[in-house]
Design a protein around this motif. Sequence first.
Motif, PDB file in Angstrom:
ATOM      1  N   ALA A 166      38.539  27.104  31.393  1.00 49.92           N
ATOM      2  CA  ALA A 166      39.486  28.140  31.934  1.00 49.92           C
ATOM      3  C   ALA A 166      40.446  28.740  30.916  1.00 49.92           C
ATOM      4  N   HIS A 167      40.950  27.502  30.241  1.00 52.11           N
ATOM      5  CA  HIS A 167      41.849  27.986  29.843  1.00 52.11           C
ATOM      6  C   HIS A 167      41.489  28.558  28.332  1.00 52.11           C
ATOM      7  N   VAL A 168      40.017  28.195  27.911  1.00 53.81           N
ATOM      8  CA  VAL A 168      39.560  28.056  26.936  1.00 53.81           C
ATOM      9  C   VAL A 168      38.762  29.352  26.940  1.00 53.81           C
ATOM     10  N   LEU A 169      38.699  30.033  28.137  1.00 52.03           N
ATOM     11  CA  LEU A 169      38.109  31.395  28.980  1.00 52.03           C
ATOM     12  C   LEU A 169      39.677  32.639  28.709  1.00 52.03           C
ATOM     13  N   GLN A 189      40.053  32.536  24.634  1.00 48.27           N
ATOM     14  CA  GLN A 189      39.185  33.060  23.437  1.00 48.27           C
ATOM     15  C   GLN A 189      38.583  34.578  24.172  1.00 48.27           C
ATOM     16  N   ASN A 190      38.923  34.822  25.174  1.00 48.12           N
ATOM     17  CA  ASN A 190      38.558  36.541  25.890  1.00 48.12           C
ATOM     18  C   ASN A 190      40.494  37.064  26.137  1.00 48.12           C
ATOM     19  N   GLU A 191      40.405  38.356  25.475  1.00 49.27           N
ATOM     20  CA  GLU A 191      41.628  39.014  25.682  1.00 49.27           C
ATOM     21  C   GLU A 191      41.417  40.477  26.785  1.00 49.27           C
ATOM     22  N   ASN A 192      39.776  40.301  27.187  1.00 49.57           N
ATOM     23  CA  ASN A 192      39.096  41.518  27.909  1.00 49.57           C
ATOM     24  C   ASN A 192      39.952  40.922  29.529  1.00 49.57           C
ATOM     25  N   ILE A 193      40.880  42.156  30.146  1.00 46.82           N
ATOM     26  CA  ILE A 193      41.438  41.494  31.033  1.00 46.82           C
ATOM     27  C   ILE A 193      39.768  41.993  32.281  1.00 46.82           C
ATOM     28  N   GLN A 194      38.919  43.015  31.923  1.00 47.36           N
ATOM     29  CA  GLN A 194      37.488  42.931  32.836  1.00 47.36           C
ATOM     30  C   GLN A 194      37.097  41.624  33.154  1.00 47.36           C
ATOM     31  N   LEU A 195      36.510  40.961  32.083  1.00 50.94           N
ATOM     32  CA  LEU A 195      36.074  39.804  32.415  1.00 50.94           C
ATOM     33  C   LEU A 195      36.932  38.378  32.926  1.00 50.94           C
ATOM     34  N   LEU A 196      38.099  38.459  32.753  1.00 54.97           N
ATOM     35  CA  LEU A 196      39.036  37.497  33.620  1.00 54.97           C
ATOM     36  C   LEU A 196      38.803  37.646  35.597  1.00 54.97           C
ATOM     37  N   ILE A 197      38.720  39.071  35.272  1.00 59.26           N
ATOM     38  CA  ILE A 197      38.813  39.516  36.222  1.00 59.26           C
ATOM     39  C   ILE A 197      37.149  39.604  37.392  1.00 59.26           C
ATOM     40  N   GLY A 198      36.943  39.606  36.686  1.00 58.94           N
ATOM     41  CA  GLY A 198      35.323  39.166  37.068  1.00 58.94           C
ATOM     42  C   GLY A 198      35.111  37.992  37.346  1.00 58.94           C
ATOM     43  N   VAL A 199      35.574  37.405  36.728  1.00 59.12           N
ATOM     44  CA  VAL A 199      35.267  35.496  36.469  1.00 59.12           C
ATOM     45  C   VAL A 199      36.049  35.244  37.631  1.00 59.12           C
ATOM     46  N   VAL A 200      37.345  35.688  37.900  1.00 53.10           N
ATOM     47  CA  VAL A 200      37.934  34.846  38.654  1.00 53.10           C
ATOM     48  C   VAL A 200      37.322  35.573  40.159  1.00 53.10           C
ATOM     49  N   ALA A 201      37.109  37.061  40.504  1.00 54.98           N
ATOM     50  CA  ALA A 201      35.971  37.263  41.701  1.00 54.98           C
ATOM     51  C   ALA A 201      34.648  36.579  41.678  1.00 54.98           C
ATOM     52  N   ALA A 202      34.191  36.287  40.501  1.00 51.86           N
ATOM     53  CA  ALA A 202      33.084  34.643  41.022  1.00 51.86           C
ATOM     54  C   ALA A 202      33.357  33.830  41.791  1.00 51.86           C
ATOM     55  N   LYS A 203      34.349  33.329  41.073  1.00 53.06           N
ATOM     56  CA  LYS A 203      34.580  32.023  41.489  1.00 53.06           C
ATOM     57  C   LYS A 203      35.768  31.781  42.780  1.00 53.06           C
ATOM     58  N   VAL A 205      41.769  26.040  39.296  1.00 52.82           N
ATOM     59  CA  VAL A 205      41.124  27.340  37.736  1.00 52.82           C
ATOM     60  C   VAL A 205      41.261  28.955  38.383  1.00 52.82           C
ATOM     61  N   ILE A 206      41.684  29.116  39.868  1.00 52.48           N
ATOM     62  CA  ILE A 206      41.191  30.567  39.811  1.00 52.48           C
ATOM     63  C   ILE A 206      42.895  30.954  39.664  1.00 52.48           C
ATOM     64  N   GLY A 207      44.093  30.005  40.072  1.00 51.98           N
ATOM     65  CA  GLY A 207      45.502  30.753  39.817  1.00 51.98           C
ATOM     66  C   GLY A 207      45.557  30.804  38.207  1.00 51.98           C
ATOM     67  N   MET A 208      44.977  30.156  37.591  1.00 45.44           N
ATOM     68  CA  MET A 208      45.057  29.612  36.271  1.00 45.44           C
ATOM     69  C   MET A 208      44.613  31.053  35.899  1.00 45.44           C
ATOM     70  N   LEU A 209      43.732  31.765  36.000  1.00 48.37           N
ATOM     71  CA  LEU A 209      43.575  32.593  35.147  1.00 48.37           C
ATOM     72  C   LEU A 209      44.042  34.043  36.554  1.00 48.37           C
ATOM     73  N   SER A 210      44.530  33.679  37.927  1.00 48.87           N
ATOM     74  CA  SER A 210      44.842  34.802  37.707  1.00 48.87           C
ATOM     75  C   SER A 210      46.188  35.280  37.561  1.00 48.87           C
ATOM     76  N   GLY A 211      47.069  33.878  37.427  1.00 48.47           N
ATOM     77  CA  GLY A 211      48.041  33.906  37.280  1.00 48.47           C
ATOM     78  C   GLY A 211      48.037  34.909  35.606  1.00 48.47           C
ATOM     79  N   VAL A 212      47.433  34.355  34.341  1.00 48.88           N
ATOM     80  CA  VAL A 212      46.892  35.840  33.337  1.00 48.88           C
ATOM     81  C   VAL A 212      46.793  36.747  33.821  1.00 48.88           C
ATOM     82  N   ILE A 213      45.894  37.588  34.092  1.00 44.93           N
ATOM     83  CA  ILE A 213      45.584  38.559  34.903  1.00 44.93           C
ATOM     84  C   ILE A 213      47.413  38.879  35.999  1.00 44.93           C
TER      85      ILE A 213
END
Length: 413
Positions: free
Chosen positions: A292-295, A298-312, A334-342
């Motif tokens: 999740a940290h690598v994701l 390496q990705n500044e695309n907020i749409q991709l992060l939202i997609g991964v959070v929704a999928a997970k 992991v969901i919390g990590m990604l949601s925090g960045v979003i």
Amino acid sequence: MNLNTFRQELATPRTSIQLCIIGIVGGICAASLIIIFRLSVEWLQKLFLPEVNDFGALDPLMRFFLPCIGAIAIVLIAYLTGFKHYRMGIPFVIHRIKHYYGHIPFRTAINQFFGGTLALVSGFSVGREGPSVHLGAFGSSFFGQWLKFPHNSIRILSGCGIAAGISASFNTPFAAVIFVMEVVLREYKIHIFIPVMLAAACGTVLTRIFFGEAQELSFIQFNEFSRWIYIYLIIFGILLGCLASLFNKTLMLVISGFSRINMVRRLLIAGLITGAVGYILPDALGAHFHSAHVLIAQNENIQLLIGVVAAKFLLTIFAIGLGIPGGIIGPVFVIGMLSGVILAFPLGFLLDDVSNLNGSFSLLGMAGLMTAVIHAPLAALSAVMELSYSPEMILPTILVIVPAYVTSTQFFR
């Protein structure tokens, strides 16, 4: 001192050398079992993955079939041990401690060990803390049952095993003790506290012998930020509380909605759903912090992060809700990590660069979401602080977990 005298001393609810001894021995038994479990998962993954938990390296068809094969193997294990023994995880252990003094049936432990191993190897969105709690409680309480200790001491031994198991799984002795007291036993008595602490210490020592000193979130740096952002942290916590409430309610809907379908079909459906999502979005497989940290890095695309959070989000709900053996805390982290960045993204309208806040908000997101999902604020605070080696995050974390907890418990019952 003979064994009968030893048992009589254990029956007395007070701190004693005897309780300390069983705490140490129970902790060693539980931690040894968890270390074998972790080594089994890593060994199996290294057979077909270049690195542990690197599911993105697999080709799409393999990502689809791997969870399906894993689900079939889990069904086979459940069939061999008897489907009536397919009860496991943290809720089951709490139930056994509350009603059966912590006696954990042997066949459920077999199901948890092999089923949990297969679930983690196959890329299901589940955490290893579920097997750690179950196997830790079994490994420690079995020692007490074998020596025919009093029921009250076997209950304490179960708590010791859980503390040692979590400590051995995550290298977090303090968080393990808090988790046992706040979530499992739900009481703070010195004669229970002391052996649980000793067991957690034993788990940590053994873990560091086999896996080293490093903490799993030590690669994330918590950066200080302006005090005015503290106001936003309250809003941040409220949003995490709303997300956690949606998670819990959806999970209960899945559990109740599929309750009439037999277990074999439920597990196979979970495998198909996980495989289908993994075919499209490999980052959604598993529940590992570093991936999740690598994701994020390496990705500044907020749409991709939202997609991964929704999928997970969906994969975790279906995996846990349909009965895949594993824990809920790992994927919630992991969901919390990604949601925090979003959720830190809106600060970009006020600041020139928010990328330096990603580490801080990912840790705060983990603490807030865990608090709101399992209703354990102290365990969440201590776990994230200990995993990241960041004591300076205490004040900001409190400003997040309090509104997250209140929102999830008061406004979305």
